[in-house]
Design a protein around this motif. Sequence first.
Motif, PDB file in Angstrom:
ATOM      1  N   GLN A  80       0.828  -1.212   0.000  1.00 40.97           N
ATOM      2  CA  GLN A  80       0.000   0.000   0.000  1.00 40.97           C
ATOM      3  C   GLN A  80       0.855   1.252   0.000  1.00 40.97           C
ATOM      4  OE1 GLN A  80      -3.317   0.321  -0.315  1.00 40.97           O
ATOM      5  NE2 GLN A  80      -3.297  -1.858  -0.727  1.00 40.97           N
ATOM      6  N   ILE A 116       0.752   4.280  -2.714  1.00 38.01           N
ATOM      7  CA  ILE A 116       0.578   5.703  -2.383  1.00 38.01           C
ATOM      8  C   ILE A 116       1.735   6.507  -2.949  1.00 38.01           C
ATOM      9  CG2 ILE A 116       0.424   7.353  -0.504  1.00 38.01           C
ATOM     10  CD1 ILE A 116      -1.941   5.747  -0.367  1.00 38.01           C
ATOM     11  N   LEU A 123       1.162   7.157  -6.523  1.00 31.51           N
ATOM     12  CA  LEU A 123       0.192   8.229  -6.759  1.00 31.51           C
ATOM     13  C   LEU A 123       0.819   9.595  -6.499  1.00 31.51           C
ATOM     14  CD1 LEU A 123      -3.068   6.789  -5.222  1.00 31.51           C
ATOM     15  CD2 LEU A 123      -2.632   7.352  -7.587  1.00 31.51           C
ATOM     16  N   LEU A 124       1.568   9.679  -5.385  1.00 26.63           N
ATOM     17  CA  LEU A 124       2.202  10.954  -5.069  1.00 26.63           C
ATOM     18  C   LEU A 124       3.194  11.337  -6.159  1.00 26.63           C
ATOM     19  CD1 LEU A 124       2.829  10.759  -1.239  1.00 26.63           C
ATOM     20  CD2 LEU A 124       1.132  12.070  -2.485  1.00 26.63           C
ATOM     21  N   MET A 182      -6.490  14.976 -10.494  1.00 28.62           N
ATOM     22  CA  MET A 182      -7.426  14.643  -9.418  1.00 28.62           C
ATOM     23  C   MET A 182      -8.705  14.033  -9.991  1.00 28.62           C
ATOM     24  SD  MET A 182      -7.069  15.039  -6.245  1.00 28.62           S
ATOM     25  CE  MET A 182      -5.863  15.461  -5.112  1.00 28.62           C
ATOM     26  N   LEU A 224      -8.220  10.592 -11.122  1.00 26.38           N
ATOM     27  CA  LEU A 224      -8.127   9.647 -10.003  1.00 26.38           C
ATOM     28  C   LEU A 224      -9.524   9.321  -9.474  1.00 26.38           C
ATOM     29  CD1 LEU A 224      -6.384   8.046  -8.082  1.00 26.38           C
ATOM     30  CD2 LEU A 224      -6.306  10.022  -6.594  1.00 26.38           C
ATOM     31  N   ILE A 225     -10.354  10.363  -9.350  1.00 28.27           N
ATOM     32  CA  ILE A 225     -11.716  10.124  -8.875  1.00 28.27           C
ATOM     33  C   ILE A 225     -12.436   9.179  -9.842  1.00 28.27           C
ATOM     34  CG2 ILE A 225     -13.955  11.211  -8.496  1.00 28.27           C
ATOM     35  CD1 ILE A 225     -12.483  13.656  -7.513  1.00 28.27           C
ATOM     36  N   LEU A 264     -11.189   5.696  -9.343  1.00 30.14           N
ATOM     37  CA  LEU A 264     -11.731   5.109  -8.118  1.00 30.14           C
ATOM     38  C   LEU A 264     -13.179   4.677  -8.334  1.00 30.14           C
ATOM     39  CD1 LEU A 264     -10.349   7.626  -5.497  1.00 30.14           C
ATOM     40  CD2 LEU A 264      -9.740   5.231  -5.693  1.00 30.14           C
ATOM     41  N   TRP A 265     -13.912   5.530  -9.037  1.00 29.72           N
ATOM     42  CA  TRP A 265     -15.309   5.224  -9.304  1.00 29.72           C
ATOM     43  C   TRP A 265     -15.421   3.990 -10.200  1.00 29.72           C
ATOM     44  CZ3 TRP A 265     -17.928   5.312 -14.013  1.00 29.72           C
ATOM     45  CH2 TRP A 265     -19.318   5.195 -13.916  1.00 29.72           C
ATOM     46  N   GLU A 272     -13.446   1.545 -10.394  1.00 35.73           N
ATOM     47  CA  GLU A 272     -13.147   0.310  -9.673  1.00 35.73           C
ATOM     48  C   GLU A 272     -14.390  -0.232  -8.978  1.00 35.73           C
ATOM     49  OE1 GLU A 272     -10.871   0.458  -6.170  1.00 35.73           O
ATOM     50  OE2 GLU A 272      -9.888  -1.461  -6.520  1.00 35.73           O
ATOM     51  N   THR A 273     -15.215   0.716  -8.436  1.00 37.23           N
ATOM     52  CA  THR A 273     -16.424   0.242  -7.763  1.00 37.23           C
ATOM     53  C   THR A 273     -17.415  -0.337  -8.757  1.00 37.23           C
ATOM     54  OG1 THR A 273     -17.468   2.395  -7.968  1.00 37.23           O
ATOM     55  CG2 THR A 273     -16.201   1.999  -5.962  1.00 37.23           C
ATOM     56  N   ARG A 274     -17.271   0.044 -10.032  1.00 41.06           N
ATOM     57  CA  ARG A 274     -18.217  -0.424 -11.040  1.00 41.06           C
ATOM     58  C   ARG A 274     -17.745  -1.708 -11.727  1.00 41.06           C
ATOM     59  NH1 ARG A 274     -21.137   1.783  -8.886  1.00 41.06           N
ATOM     60  NH2 ARG A 274     -22.537   3.530  -9.261  1.00 41.06           N
ATOM     61  N   LEU A 320      -6.793  -0.766  -4.238  1.00 40.17           N
ATOM     62  CA  LEU A 320      -6.176   0.480  -4.669  1.00 40.17           C
ATOM     63  C   LEU A 320      -5.214   0.327  -5.842  1.00 40.17           C
ATOM     64  CD1 LEU A 320      -6.947   3.057  -3.270  1.00 40.17           C
ATOM     65  CD2 LEU A 320      -4.743   3.117  -2.179  1.00 40.17           C
TER      66      LEU A 320
END
Lengths: 313, 665, 216
Positions: C6, C10, C13-14, C103, C106-107, C110-111, C113-115, C126
């Motif tokens: 993890q 991160i 991403l940074l 940003m 990334l959103i 993330l969205w 992934e939930t789909r 992640l």
Amino acid sequence: MMPTALPFWCSFALALCAAPLLPGIINRVKAKFAGRQGKPVLQLYYDLAKLLRKGAVISTSTTWVFAAGPVLSLATVFVALPLLPLGGFASPFAFQGDFLLAAYVLGLGRFFLILAALDTGSAFEGMGASREAAYAALAEPALFLCFLTLAGLGADEHIALHLSLSTMFTGTPSLAWLEARPEVLLLPLVLFLLLLVENCRIPIDDPNTHLELTMIHEVMVLDHSGPDLAFIHYAAALKLWFFSALLAGIVVPAIFSNPWVQLAVNSAAIAAVAVLVGVTESIMARVRLPRIAQLLGGAGALAALALMLTLIR
Amino acid sequence: MELFLVALALLVLTASFLAAASLVPQVPSIRLCVHIAGPAGIILACALGMAGLFHGSWGAVVPWQAPWGLPLGGGALALDGLSRCFLLPVFGLGAVCAFSGAASLFHHDIGHNIAAHWFFYTLLVLALALVLTARDSVFFLISWELMSLSPFFLIEFDDHEASVREASWVYLVAAHLGAVVLLGFFALAWHMGGSSSALFAGLSLSPAMGSALFVLALVGFGAKAGLAPMHIWLPEAHPAAPSHVSALLSGAMINAGLYGIFRTYTLLDIQGGTPAWWGWCLLLLGLGSALTGIIKASGQSNLKRLLAYSSVENMGIMLMGLGTGLIGMQTGHMGIATLGFAACLIHMINHAAFKGLLFLCAGEILHAVQTVRLDLLGGLQQRMPLLGAAFAVGAAAIICLPPLNGFAGEFVLALGLATGVTLPQMEIQLGLLAALTGLALVSGLAAATFAKAYGIAFLGEPRTRLAANPHLPTAYNLVPLAFPAAACLGLGLAAPQLFALVAQALPLPQEVLAPHTAPLRASLHTVVLVGLAGMGIVALLVLWRRHLLRGAYSQKNSTWGCGFQKGTARIQYTDASFTDPQTEVFSRLMGVQVQSSMDKGYFPAHASYSIEAPDRLRLRLYAPLFDAVRRLCDACKIIQSGRIHLYILYMLATLVALLLWGFAA
Amino acid sequence: MATVLQIAIILLLLGNFAMLTANRLEPRIRLVSFQGALLAALLLLVPQQGANLMHNLLLAGAIVLIKVIGFPLLLHRTLHKVGLASHSAVRGSGHKYAVISGMCCLIFALWLETRLPFAQEIYPPLFFPAALATLFSGLIMVVGRMRALGQVLGYLVAENGIFLLSMPLMMESSTWFELSLLLDVFVAVFVMGIAINYISETFESIDVGRFCSLRD
């Protein structure tokens, strides 16, 4: 979390007594880096005692607003401080949304300090006031994002007061990152940056410069003297304690069964933050003013990243 | 209800008296009579109306049917919690602004028809009261039209100035474009419901039809509420209008737009639940308005324009509350719904108090210094301490600082949005929390903006000779300010009670509300306690400071000037320089235009620098749009040549065309 | 192990955001090299079906060789040859928009992934959004940068993203496939390096905006 009120009030008393130590520690660290002996650690106490005994020179341009600035800036920190879980113990005033109250109460003090600066009619103080207002506005979203990330970390409708500072800042993140949630490591970073902004330290502002054109906070209080200046210095020290306590609240885990040990560890962490500020001030240069907005935007972006990653878990 | 009706009747009576008085020649005796009787009638009616609001239960609906009919509809009225909430500012500000207006017009009326002015003022208050209680489409529209028209005459008070005439035209056009959309809204609702009062009994609709009605209502009512991008009339109309009128318009009339949207939502019953995008649409529109409003406000140098843009911001915050409520309802999270709706109403009531106060203060500045341009003011606090204190209270309240009243609304809204953290769906969580972050930015910028407004106008040294020797306001001018100022403080300390009052008006059953209101009331109680404790600490510190300074040597001297003791007031920071750091960040959104001219060379002789932030939306979107319409109309004028035989030819052609059409069918 | 994984994600991403904000080319090249190192680390950390440790080690070694050492050296050389090293990049507000769009991407990831239920099965938590965000950041860099070298960097980052996406799916046989892909990219960057040299000789700048003058 200890439901004991006594250690909390002891921590509050400690904060009130020991806050002027923090600038002393910072100055000592800076002096050591520069190879100097440095001022005594207790210098601010001497200054405060001296200032409280002295009279004041008050500008003829000013009104009651000028006097209200120092008084309100001190009073608001007095009010905001006990909303925090001091020393790792939940505040007896804790309620849902107290983080909003704390942020706005500090805003009240800042507002009147800005007005007091404008009241003198000095171009320099106007300069400081304008910068303080703008950077405070930009810092606010980042601070809120930090709070929300912490709220999201322990988010559960069934926990009473999950939107309270006392739940957010009692050591949850200090262990959470070990449980495959490293994004919370961003929070101390952002909070440290916010501490530097809110307390006007290098690289945002230089408290020791003698160039009024480049200062923010110090230039706002050029005309205050005597007890007024003492109030301002003391309020600034308490505010530094406030933000250091925020940082300490997320790095020190709440694992000690003895409340006094917990208190001692938390206080040590606050002192460590002061040392860290001193180190930062020694190894960094002040950034140019236009860069501050970028820095704050970056802090906001980091906090937003931490929030998003926290939420998807 | 009876008291309310008596108040309405008294308003009608006052209006008819004023109408009669405005038609006869304006001899001094009649003028004096109008000066006293007009405002007195309004204040009395408002007091009666206010008493009527608190008479009876807020949770119940009290209907009343006029015994006479209207063309196409009936005169149906009803008082319920929502109406009462929105009527509070109408009666409260109606009375205060009448008082303040009477005080200022009494000394400053030169060649105006005062009776006509008070007539339209009465009409505005009456129409507002009717709009907020009407339960019939036709009746509502008639009242709405009255409400939209009377401010036109109020704004045009100083109609000898071209800028005022233009501003009132902008207002009139904006109001009527909104009204056209509303006409469509009510026509569609009538069509769906089958009668003019069907809408107000609640309509059960399919999602598509409901959404169509919702969008029409949002545009039509949103134009009145001054939501971005339909806000452009606000910054034009408010600086032009007399200040007591601006205060009433900003504190009470634009709320009618919000009321329309809120009422529409409660009346539309959509099969299968409210569509999810309604709430998001409102939240986004609200956040957009709030951000646009405050960023534009921070760029203004005219105090009244600044306040007008700040109204856009505050309407945005209220709409965010409404949107949050809708999202809460739609996701089945009643806690969020309660907080959102309550925030909308609480902030609406609070906004009326502080915005009314600030506009009235701006009016007093205008009387005292003849200008509200910030860069010409300064040093007023020393010369007019009471006025300054009133403005300081208003400024601290509008930027939501505890313990004043603004904090309660923003606190409830922020808490509602923050509760989103506990929701299971990531999209909703992210949306709500992003909105909260936006709200934090808005409140930070608002603090900077009002620090500028108060600091530049009232503090420091006067920048002009007029500001140095202001025409001091009399006690009659200052007394009306005491009421909203007291409301700012009182409502702040009575926040739990205000919340309890508003909670009865929410479109939610009481048994659903109960588990969510109790903890919030407890929180607000703690806020008030902390506020009181803070005031106590401030008092102690003030006493201590006084004690410390009494024993010590203190002196008065001029401000430290870096060695230059003979500085001029012109070296002070101005409003433009104060906003400069924000301008750098938000330059695109703020639309700041800088005009500077500097002589090159070693000995600069003349330099000028001016900065202004005109509304880009108006310049770039509406102005070209209206220009295009005008060109189109001009092009149509070609058929109107003025030659009579050509007109006869048109008639002939029309006749032939009609015959052809008739026989071909 | 999961925590280290993890942390690496991160950091990835940074690193992406740092690249989007970086003003000058030099730190960006360093960041790309750092990302290469992360890639190698992730390769060893991510649990794969039927993984062969030897093959993974080999591939990681190759990645370190090419992405951590090879490309940066090559790019630094080009940078100095073209004479941009001392030159700081143009000041502009472009970074603000780059970070904001990063940003948003990334959103979106993330969205997404939930789909996508399969994404949650295959990838560690992640991982998928981070990989997708890397791909998007690369594309944003390609779109947003005016210098040809900046575009090469963007291209490399995008390629890293693709590599990450395929990582948990890697079978024994695919290791060789990946290796050959790596070589391909190497050649591509090499060719670009040469091309940039020529561009700079012709146009006296590697501003791709100048290419407009080549159209009819």
